[in-house]
Scaffold this motif. Sequence first.
Motif, PDB file in Angstrom:
ATOM      1  N   VAL A 281      -5.011  -0.277   5.627  1.00 22.91           N
ATOM      2  CA  VAL A 281      -4.484   0.495   4.496  1.00 22.91           C
ATOM      3  C   VAL A 281      -5.653   1.295   3.930  1.00 22.91           C
ATOM      4  CG1 VAL A 281      -3.235   0.447   2.300  1.00 22.91           C
ATOM      5  CG2 VAL A 281      -2.873  -1.392   3.972  1.00 22.91           C
TER       6      VAL A 281
ATOM      7  N   PHE B 158      -7.099   3.530   1.081  1.00 20.79           N
ATOM      8  CA  PHE B 158      -6.777   3.751  -0.329  1.00 20.79           C
ATOM      9  C   PHE B 158      -7.204   5.114  -0.848  1.00 20.79           C
ATOM     10  CE2 PHE B 158      -4.811   0.076  -2.194  1.00 20.79           C
ATOM     11  CZ  PHE B 158      -4.927  -0.841  -1.168  1.00 20.79           C
TER      12      PHE B 158
ATOM     13  N   GLY C 164      -7.253  10.195   1.984  1.00 16.49           N
ATOM     14  CA  GLY C 164      -5.860  10.379   2.304  1.00 16.49           C
ATOM     15  C   GLY C 164      -5.487  11.629   3.046  1.00 16.49           C
TER      16      GLY C 164
ATOM     17  N   PHE D 186      -1.682   2.675   7.450  1.00 18.32           N
ATOM     18  CA  PHE D 186      -1.047   3.211   6.250  1.00 18.32           C
ATOM     19  C   PHE D 186      -2.074   3.988   5.434  1.00 18.32           C
ATOM     20  CE2 PHE D 186       0.815  -0.847   7.426  1.00 18.32           C
ATOM     21  CZ  PHE D 186       2.171  -0.559   7.462  1.00 18.32           C
TER      22      PHE D 186
ATOM     23  N   SER E 224      -2.590   5.463   1.613  1.00 15.00           N
ATOM     24  CA  SER E 224      -1.991   5.547   0.280  1.00 15.00           C
ATOM     25  C   SER E 224      -2.706   6.548  -0.605  1.00 15.00           C
ATOM     26  CB  SER E 224      -1.998   4.180  -0.394  1.00 15.00           C
ATOM     27  OG  SER E 224      -3.251   3.953  -1.000  1.00 15.00           O
TER      28      SER E 224
ATOM     29  N   GLU F 146      -4.900   9.953  -1.836  1.00 13.21           N
ATOM     30  CA  GLU F 146      -4.695  11.389  -1.649  1.00 13.21           C
ATOM     31  C   GLU F 146      -6.021  12.112  -1.808  1.00 13.21           C
ATOM     32  OE1 GLU F 146      -1.105  12.941  -3.072  1.00 13.21           O
ATOM     33  OE2 GLU F 146      -0.425  11.083  -3.964  1.00 13.21           O
TER      34      GLU F 146
ATOM     35  N   ALA G  56      -0.692   6.087  -6.378  1.00 12.64           N
ATOM     36  CA  ALA G  56      -1.015   5.968  -4.953  1.00 12.64           C
ATOM     37  C   ALA G  56      -1.676   4.621  -4.670  1.00 12.64           C
ATOM     38  CB  ALA G  56      -1.928   7.111  -4.518  1.00 12.64           C
TER      39      ALA G  56
ATOM     40  N   ARG H 287       0.894   1.811  -4.784  1.00 12.34           N
ATOM     41  CA  ARG H 287       1.692   1.812  -3.552  1.00 12.34           C
ATOM     42  C   ARG H 287       0.908   1.170  -2.404  1.00 12.34           C
ATOM     43  NH1 ARG H 287       2.971   7.028  -4.824  1.00 12.34           N
ATOM     44  NH2 ARG H 287       1.475   7.850  -3.327  1.00 12.34           N
ATOM     45  N   GLY H 288      -0.374   1.555  -2.326  1.00 13.43           N
ATOM     46  CA  GLY H 288      -1.223   0.978  -1.286  1.00 13.43           C
ATOM     47  C   GLY H 288      -1.328  -0.536  -1.412  1.00 13.43           C
ATOM     48  N   TRP H 289      -1.463  -1.011  -2.622  1.00 12.61           N
ATOM     49  CA  TRP H 289      -1.607  -2.453  -2.846  1.00 12.61           C
ATOM     50  C   TRP H 289      -0.317  -3.207  -2.491  1.00 12.61           C
ATOM     51  CZ3 TRP H 289      -4.388  -6.375  -2.498  1.00 12.61           C
ATOM     52  CH2 TRP H 289      -4.142  -7.572  -3.192  1.00 12.61           C
TER      53      TRP H 289
ATOM     54  N   ILE I 115       1.770  -2.308  -0.146  1.00 12.05           N
ATOM     55  CA  ILE I 115       1.745  -2.359   1.329  1.00 12.05           C
ATOM     56  C   ILE I 115       0.739  -3.410   1.803  1.00 12.05           C
ATOM     57  CG2 ILE I 115       1.184  -1.044   3.425  1.00 12.05           C
ATOM     58  CD1 ILE I 115       2.004   1.514   1.804  1.00 12.05           C
TER      59      ILE I 115
END
Lengths: 202, 202
Positions: free
Chosen positions: A64, A66, A69, A90, A92, A94, A109, A112-114, A116
């Motif tokens: 993931v 973070f 992006g 993934f 997350s 930007e 963002a 959302r990453g966390w 996932i």
Amino acid sequence: MDETTKRHNEKMKRIKAARDELMKTKTEEKGLIMVHTGAGKGKSSSGFGMIMRCIAHGMPCAVVQFIKGTWMTGERKFLTHRFGDECRFFVSGEGFTWETQDRERDVAAAQRGWEIAKEQILDPDIDFVLLDEINIALRYDYLDIDEVVDFLLHQKPHMTHVCLTGRNAKPELIEAADLVTEMTLLKHPFRDGVKAQKGVEF
Amino acid sequence: MDETTKRHNEKMKRIKAARDELMKTKTEEKGLIMVHTGAGKGKSSSGFGMIMRCIAHGMPCAVVQFIKGTWMTGERKFLTHRFGDECRFFVSGEGFTWETQDRERDVAAAQRGWEIAKEQILDPDIDFVLLDEINIALRYDYLDIDEVVDFLLHQKPHMTHVCLTGRNAKPELIEAADLVTEMTLLKHPFRDGVKAQKGVEF
């Protein structure tokens, strides 16, 4: 055999004996909480080096990202194009935080990453999770450090490895981790006007 | 937008402006001499992370392993089995030096590795060469530091990157390098009886 060679061989024999003795006590296997921090290079790239090892050993893994992006880094291209089955990927974030200039979007963002990240860590099919640049999100309080540490210590499956990268790792995370490496910059070519180059930096 | 968010966004805007200004001066491209040293983890694995980036970018690369010889590490399996075309892989060492207890054999192996290393660095088809654990061979004087530094400074093609790993990098090498990172151990699970684990350590 000359005297130097003989002394060397004897010294190596003593080191080997001491090491073998030491390694007998190293019997435990467990999933590690690993942190790569510091201002030097190699925090993310050594995380990706471990991803390479996992793929080689048939250990399913997940990444993931973070913060990095918006651009297609080498590692992202490599893993998404060639190892989609072996490694879930993934993104997350930007871009770097100074690129977005929008705290609310960055927080959303990171959150959302966390979410996932937690799913991947809890997934019994996954052996290794790389949370790339999560320390940046923690540093700016886009994520709550107590929640992250609590999850890692109490909800992470026993055998799952998690590697968290990024400079300025919070002391709470360092305290919770099993293995912490600080990458220190001794010398950097940016200082001499050399730009970031593919293969090396991204 | 609340006051915190506003301040954050303004701060990020200033950072971005300063960074953009700085990056304008970073225009040079050149092959770097990189050193990963220190007692911490991540010296080899970040080298292999860069190999992953090179493969992704279509940059042909080569690895020469100086010390880790006798066992099949994850990175060796991964690269030789899956990326034989993109990355040449050579092993010159025969285990750690305390495993062999034979200085003459170690010297011969290191010298063979160095001959291969020079060929790969001089090869115009190769963009990136990883000399894994060469610092161990240099430390024990299996290789002559002056010869290695002289070659890197005066014979390495301008655009070729070379990354040299291993603890106790010699001062001459650090002086010659463009980019030096020291991996410092803040915490290690060996101390608590945890053994080396696949994916993480090899």
